[in-house]
Write an enzyme that holds these catalytic residues in place. Structure first.
Site, mmCIF file in Angstrom:
data_model
loop_
_atom_site.group_PDB
_atom_site.id
_atom_site.type_symbol
_atom_site.label_atom_id
_atom_site.label_comp_id
_atom_site.label_asym_id
_atom_site.label_seq_id
_atom_site.Cartn_x
_atom_site.Cartn_y
_atom_site.Cartn_z
ATOM 1 N N ASP A 152 -32.030 -52.770 4.729
ATOM 2 C CA ASP A 152 -33.391 -52.501 4.273
ATOM 3 C C ASP A 152 -33.374 -52.100 2.804
ATOM 4 O O ASP A 152 -32.606 -51.211 2.394
ATOM 5 C CB ASP A 152 -34.003 -51.391 5.123
ATOM 6 C CG ASP A 152 -35.387 -51.003 4.647
ATOM 7 O OD1 ASP A 152 -36.331 -51.766 4.907
ATOM 8 O OD2 ASP A 152 -35.512 -49.951 3.988
ATOM 9 N N GLY A 153 -34.231 -52.733 2.019
ATOM 10 C CA GLY A 153 -34.235 -52.482 0.590
ATOM 11 C C GLY A 153 -34.664 -51.079 0.221
ATOM 12 O O GLY A 153 -34.127 -50.481 -0.717
ATOM 13 N N ASP A 197 -39.398 -55.766 -4.777
ATOM 14 C CA ASP A 197 -40.357 -56.863 -4.581
ATOM 15 C C ASP A 197 -40.620 -57.039 -3.089
ATOM 16 O O ASP A 197 -40.178 -58.011 -2.476
ATOM 17 C CB ASP A 197 -39.791 -58.145 -5.200
ATOM 18 C CG ASP A 197 -40.684 -59.352 -4.984
ATOM 19 O OD1 ASP A 197 -41.903 -59.154 -4.823
ATOM 20 O OD2 ASP A 197 -40.161 -60.478 -4.962
#
Length: 277
Positions: free
Chosen positions: A140-141, A162
């Site tokens: 997960d970013g 983003d």
């Protein structure tokens, strides 16, 4: 998890985001010291514009397709971006942010990519197989902002956030992510993309960052039509915390050049200082 960027690759929002990405990495390259880039929502890195996904929507035709067909001057504000896109194989293929960033790395620089979608992360890892300057994480970013910052390999750099904006609270999550990234990586620039459908959510997003305690934040906005219809993507923006010196002055003419993508000539570009230095 359901979002697949291949349907939207090369559209006007990609062009806007990647023009600004090129300017930010160019600024990092002005100093010899190494830098690190963290791309939190990386996608697959390279997109086949003749493939089923891109062909189904055809969004790229009114984005990068129009820019490549236009008589853009070789030394115009979009030239560095368009040169990289052509080097990456356009118009057959369009480079995502990881490929653009990787193309701009010097030997001392590093790129870290995060992609949660299992199939997409495998595709991204295959794209950079054998490239020791690029690492790919299937994670997960947003969680990566706490786990991977500050970077181990450099004292300066860029964080690109983003998100797909699939969740109703995405603006709140994005604001929290920006705060986390900036506090953990004070010497880095944090750039976060966001959609503009109508103004109210964007205003609330900007206000939350004004109240966050962070300093030195600007917002770069590009709209193709007045943002009055909340069911349409009428534009997009990039919030930049800790922008490089001179970035705003470079970004504005580039965004004005992109207003020509407006189908009815009502495109507008604006840069707003959200928080003073």
């Amino acid at each position: 998890m359901n979002y697949r960027h291949a349907y939207h690759a090369g559209n006007f929002a990609d062009c806007m985001k990647h023009v600004l990405l090129v300017l930010l990495v160019q600024a990092l390259r002005r100093k010899p010291a190494p830098f690190s880039i963290l791309d939190t929502h990386a996608g697959i890195g390279r997109y086949d514009l003749s493939g089923d996904s891109a062909s189904r929507t055809g969004e790229w035709r009114s984005g990068i397709g129009r820019l490549l067909d236009s008589a853009t001057t070789p030394d115009g504000p979009l030239a560095p971006y368009l040169n990289l896109v052509r080097q990456a194989g356009a118009p057959a293929f369009y480079p995502g942010s990881p490929q653009i960033a990787a193309m701009m790395l010097r030997p001392q620089d590093r790129l870290v990519c995060c992609e949660l979608h299992p199939e997409d992360s495998r595709t991204l890892r295959a794209l950079f197989a054998g490239n020791s300057q690029v690492s790919v994480h299937a994670r997960d970013g947003y969680a990566a902002l706490g786990a991977l910052l500050p970077p181990r390999d450099a004292r300066r750099g860029l964080v690109l956030i983003d998100p797909p904006f699939e969740q109703p609270d995405e603006f709140q999550r994005l604001a929290a992510g920006i705060v986390t990234a900036r506090r953990r990586f004070a010497n880095g620039t944090v750039a976060a993309w966001y959609p503009i459908k109508h103004r109210a959510p964007v205003r609330a997003f900007h206000d939350s960052l004004r109240d966050s305690g962070l300093r030195d934040i600007i917002a770069v906005d590009l709209t193709l039509r007045p943002p009055l219809d909340p069911s349409r993507l009428n534009g997009c923006g990039m919030l930049v915390a800790g922008p490089p010196f001179g970035f705003a002055e470079q970004a504005l003419p580039a965004m004005r050049a992109l207003t020509h993508l407006s189908p009815d000539g009502t495109g507008e570009a604006a840069i707003t200082r959200i928080v003073e230095e």
